[in-house]
Design an enzyme around this catalytic site. Structure first.
Site, PDB file in Angstrom:
ATOM      1  N   SER A 273       0.737  -1.185  -0.103  1.00 35.26           N
ATOM      2  CA  SER A 273      -0.216   0.009  -0.082  1.00 35.26           C
ATOM      3  C   SER A 273       1.105   1.495   0.012  1.00 35.26           C
ATOM      4  O   SER A 273       0.683   2.160  -0.968  1.00 35.26           O
ATOM      5  CB  SER A 273      -1.098   0.022   0.905  1.00 35.26           C
ATOM      6  N   HIS A 303      -2.413  -8.497   1.933  1.00 26.20           N
ATOM      7  CA  HIS A 303      -1.321  -7.265   2.753  1.00 26.20           C
ATOM      8  C   HIS A 303      -2.794  -7.604   3.590  1.00 26.20           C
ATOM      9  O   HIS A 303      -2.828  -7.598   4.630  1.00 26.20           O
ATOM     10  CB  HIS A 303      -1.368  -6.740   1.467  1.00 26.20           C
ATOM     11  N   HIS A 349       5.443 -12.991   7.825  1.00 21.75           N
ATOM     12  CA  HIS A 349       6.585 -11.687   7.319  1.00 21.75           C
ATOM     13  C   HIS A 349       6.873 -11.511   6.059  1.00 21.75           C
ATOM     14  O   HIS A 349       8.509 -12.368   6.108  1.00 21.75           O
ATOM     15  CB  HIS A 349       6.439 -10.063   8.601  1.00 21.75           C
ATOM     16  N   ARG A 358       3.319  -4.399  17.098  1.00 20.20           N
ATOM     17  CA  ARG A 358       1.727  -3.846  16.685  1.00 20.20           C
ATOM     18  C   ARG A 358       1.186  -4.541  16.907  1.00 20.20           C
ATOM     19  O   ARG A 358      -0.233  -4.868  17.726  1.00 20.20           O
ATOM     20  CB  ARG A 358       1.907  -4.150  15.721  1.00 20.20           C
ATOM     21  N   ASP A 404      -1.935  -8.809  11.696  1.00 17.43           N
ATOM     22  CA  ASP A 404      -2.966  -8.998  11.031  1.00 17.43           C
ATOM     23  C   ASP A 404      -3.418  -9.271  12.523  1.00 17.43           C
ATOM     24  O   ASP A 404      -4.716 -10.247  12.219  1.00 17.43           O
ATOM     25  CB  ASP A 404      -3.404  -9.408  10.277  1.00 17.43           C
TER      26      ASP A 404
HETATM   27  C1  LIG Z   1       2.995 -12.120   4.218  1.00 20.47           C
HETATM   28  C2  LIG Z   1       3.740 -13.120   3.205  1.00 20.47           C
HETATM   29  C3  LIG Z   1       2.764 -12.806   2.282  1.00 20.47           C
HETATM   30  C4  LIG Z   1       5.022 -12.653   3.618  1.00 20.47           C
HETATM   31  O1  LIG Z   1       5.297 -13.519   2.427  1.00 20.47           O
HETATM   32  P1  LIG Z   1       7.017 -14.054   1.642  1.00 20.47           P
HETATM   33  O2  LIG Z   1       7.870 -12.595   2.078  1.00 20.47           O
HETATM   34  O3  LIG Z   1       6.765 -14.579   0.428  1.00 20.47           O
HETATM   35  O4  LIG Z   1       7.174 -14.845   2.853  1.00 20.47           O
HETATM   36  P2  LIG Z   1       8.338 -15.742   3.187  1.00 20.47           P
HETATM   37  O5  LIG Z   1       9.893 -15.719   1.926  1.00 20.47           O
HETATM   38  O6  LIG Z   1       8.068 -16.721   4.616  1.00 20.47           O
HETATM   39  O7  LIG Z   1       7.744 -17.158   2.121  1.00 20.47           O
HETATM   40  C5  LIG Z   1       7.872 -18.295   2.251  1.00 20.47           C
HETATM   41  C6  LIG Z   1       7.206 -19.396   1.905  1.00 20.47           C
HETATM   42  O8  LIG Z   1       6.846 -20.074   3.068  1.00 20.47           O
HETATM   43  C7  LIG Z   1       5.855 -19.761   2.676  1.00 20.47           C
HETATM   44  N1  LIG Z   1       4.722 -19.111   4.120  1.00 20.47           N
HETATM   45  C8  LIG Z   1       5.133 -17.877   4.348  1.00 20.47           C
HETATM   46  N2  LIG Z   1       4.006 -16.795   5.476  1.00 20.47           N
HETATM   47  C9  LIG Z   1       3.191 -18.442   5.340  1.00 20.47           C
HETATM   48  C10 LIG Z   1       2.175 -19.168   6.970  1.00 20.47           C
HETATM   49  N3  LIG Z   1       1.915 -18.184   7.576  1.00 20.47           N
HETATM   50  N4  LIG Z   1       1.879 -19.716   6.257  1.00 20.47           N
HETATM   51  C11 LIG Z   1       1.897 -20.441   4.973  1.00 20.47           C
HETATM   52  N5  LIG Z   1       2.940 -20.410   4.582  1.00 20.47           N
HETATM   53  C12 LIG Z   1       3.334 -19.337   4.882  1.00 20.47           C
HETATM   54  C13 LIG Z   1       5.478 -18.625   1.411  1.00 20.47           C
HETATM   55  O9  LIG Z   1       3.713 -18.709   1.595  1.00 20.47           O
HETATM   56  C14 LIG Z   1       5.933 -19.042   0.713  1.00 20.47           C
HETATM   57  O10 LIG Z   1       6.133 -20.433   0.016  1.00 20.47           O
HETATM   58  P3  LIG Z   1       6.622 -20.782  -1.278  1.00 20.47           P
HETATM   59  O11 LIG Z   1       7.997 -20.913  -1.058  1.00 20.47           O
HETATM   60  O12 LIG Z   1       5.693 -22.352  -1.603  1.00 20.47           O
HETATM   61  O13 LIG Z   1       6.056 -19.447  -2.103  1.00 20.47           O
HETATM   62  C15 LIG Z   1       3.507 -14.903   4.264  1.00 20.47           C
HETATM   63  O14 LIG Z   1       4.128 -14.378   4.762  1.00 20.47           O
HETATM   64  C16 LIG Z   1       1.744 -14.976   4.435  1.00 20.47           C
HETATM   65  O15 LIG Z   1       1.817 -14.941   3.147  1.00 20.47           O
HETATM   66  N6  LIG Z   1       1.427 -15.008   5.259  1.00 20.47           N
HETATM   67  C17 LIG Z   1      -0.303 -14.872   5.487  1.00 20.47           C
HETATM   68  C18 LIG Z   1      -0.920 -13.520   5.059  1.00 20.47           C
HETATM   69  C19 LIG Z   1      -0.185 -12.578   6.418  1.00 20.47           C
HETATM   70  O16 LIG Z   1      -0.558 -12.583   7.445  1.00 20.47           O
HETATM   71  N7  LIG Z   1      -0.696 -11.295   5.840  1.00 20.47           N
HETATM   72  C20 LIG Z   1      -0.487 -10.088   6.145  1.00 20.47           C
HETATM   73  C21 LIG Z   1       1.226  -9.411   6.076  1.00 20.47           C
HETATM   74  S1  LIG Z   1       0.922  -8.600   7.576  1.00 20.47           S
END
Ligand SMILES: CC(C)(COP(=O)(O)OP(=O)(O)OC[C@H]1O[C@@H](n2cnc3c(N)ncnc32)[C@H](O)[C@@H]1OP(=O)(O)O)[C@@H](O)C(=O)NCCC(=O)NCCS
Length: 466
Positions: A273, A303, A349, A358, A404
């Protein structure tokens, strides 16, 4: 009679350029210095500061850019200037150098309240300084006076079908405010580059001021909770937002909103965002267009929409496992989520590698106000189990909870149970951070963003013999 403070020629020009509604204003010394007056003093100094940094360090390199970073969503790629906040992977966010507990201790509070007023946080984001109580009060009043929506924007919101997601309605309404943009008008009239920040400041103030009326109207339309009350110009921003949503009589909910807006306001510049707002603003799209784009990014489930997803997930867990499930049952539910190819919402994250402060701030709020709530207890129970499961699953780089994972539980406790609305509140908050940076971007003459992209073919060729 109050004496008039003498303004320099450039301050006068700035004051005039930036005040579209009133051709000119006099400043009496009996009133606290306004945010815009303080900015007018800070901008020339910051322009010199940036010039000096570029002269001394402009040709230095941050380090390597790897092919993996290009394919990997630009993780860790230094590419943006963002002054309001900086995110440390271990420690979490600092707003202009201050941690969340420091903001809670130092920023002005409402009479009888113990959470920081978001008005003060905005002042801090924009200036790097902690405002006085009087300055914060003046900001509350200024926003209240700017809060009314143009009639056509009210009509646009009223015409949205209740089945349209509140975030889409939110984005439509914010984008439509572009009709009133002081910056767009000034640009058409040939404003000089060095004066851009004045009308952008006015637009940003209007944007923030109008969000409670937009959010309140959407909430009441979609969830059918009656007529929107008027803004109370003697009250603070969070009270008015709470009141428009129908929770003005719950002081603890108002306090929650003060904390909520503060901690959701800004998370440095690279998140979807914030970066979107900055990018769109760099095309000299006005703050309404820029922030409308931010909202569309915030509406994504990875997000801002994650706060909705967390509550959905918790409710499904509760209905499957009952009110007080065993640790084993919770562990099994988390594994089922992962094995179903879904993410555990509220965990992980892109930057953080520890529990999000937070999350911690919201947990402390819950411990104070709702220690015995069953959903809060479930969130705490998951906190003890999910990181272990995510570590064992071995994919997520950060197994800890983010902001979140907690917010929905607090809102639900006070009766705001409509989870499709949660991201709208995140959006109201995020405007503070994006607006602060948009003002500085125009003040510092930030150029059009235009990074270089490559095709896979080009990457293969580039490194063929290396
Ligand atoms: C926030 C988020 C998008 C960050 O993504 P990222 O920077 O790519 O995170 P990572 O580098 O740790 O990801 C590596 C792998 O772990 C997975 N992973 C990361 N967080 C995860 C979670 N909470 N549950 C399951 N799998 C997760 C990713 O999907 C990724 O899988 P892939 O290799 O099959 O694509 C991710 O942690 C997520 O999807 N969290 C849940 C949604 C969420 O809470 N979003 C709010 C963020 S403030």
């Amino acid at each position: 009679m109050a004496s008039l403070r003498v303004l320099s020629r450039s301050q006068l020009r700035i004051a005039r350029v930036g005040l579209p509604h009133t051709a000119f204003r006099c400043y009496a010394t009996s009133k606290p210095q306004t945010l815009k007056e303080r900015l007018a003093e800070l901008i020339p100094k910051e322009i010199d500061n940036v010039k000096a940094i570029r002269a001394e360090h402009g040709k230095k390199a941050f380090g390597q850019v790897t092919v993996d970073q290009v394919y990997g969503g630009m993780r860790g790629l230094p590419a943006l200037l963002w002054d309001g906040s900086v995110l440390d992977a271990e420690e979490g966010i600092r707003f202009r150098g201050k941690t969340i507990p420091e903001c809670q201790a130092e920023l002005p509070k409402a009479p009888g309240g113990s959470e920081p007023l978001p008005e003060g946080l905005f002042w801090l984001l924009v200036t790097g300084e902690v405002p006085t109580d009087a300055q914060v009060k003046a900001l509350s009043q200024e926003w209240a006076h700017r809060a009314a929506l143009p009639e056509f924007v009210e009509e646009i919101i009223d015409r949205c079908p209740p089945s349209l997601h509140p975030m889409s309605q939110f984005s439509i309404a914010v984008t439509a405010l572009n009709h009133e943009s002081a910056f767009a008008k000034a640009y058409q009239e040939g404003i000089s580059k060095k004066d851009y920040w004045g009308p952008v400041f006015e637009d940003c103030m209007d944007l923030i001021a109008k969000l409670p009326n937009i959010a309140g109207r959407i909430y009441r339309n979609v969830f059918g909770s009656g007529k929107l009350p008027a803004i109370d110009t003697s009250k603070d921003y969070s009270y008015n937002l709470a009141n428009l949503l129908g929770f003005g009589d719950k002081e603890a909910f108002v306090e929650l909103l003060r904390l909520y807006i503060t901690i959701h306001s800004d998370h440095e510049g690279g998140n979807v965002s914030a970066h979107t707002g900055k990018l769109v603003g760099s095309a000299l799209s006005d703050p309404f267009l820029a922030f409308g784009a931010s909202l569309n990014g915030l509406a994504g489930p990875l997000h801002g929409l994650a706060n909705q997803e967390v509550l959905l997930w918790l409710m499904k867990m509760k209905s499957k496992l009952g009110d007080a499930p065993t640790d084993e049952a919770v562990r099994g539910y988390i594994w089922d989520t992962l094995n179903g190819g879904q993410v555990v919402p509220g965990y992980g994250h892109a930057v953080l590698r520890k529990t999000d402060p937070r999350y911690t701030a919201q947990r402390e709020f819950a411990l104070k106000h709702l220690p015995n709530d069953s959903l809060f207890k479930l969130v705490g129970q998951i906190y003890n189990i999910a990181p272990e499961v995510l570590l064992e699953a071995g994919k997520a780089k950060n197994p800890w909870p983010n902001v979140d994972a907690h917010s929905g539980v607090l809102l639900t406790y006070y009766g705001l149970t409509q989870m499709q609305f949660y991201t709208v509140l995140f959006g109201v908050s995020r405007a503070f951070g994006v607006a602060a940076q948009l003002i500085w971007d125009r003040a510092l003459g930030a150029p059009l963003e235009r990074p270089k992209s490559y095709s896979s073919e080009a990457i293969k060729k580039m490194f063929a013999n290396k």
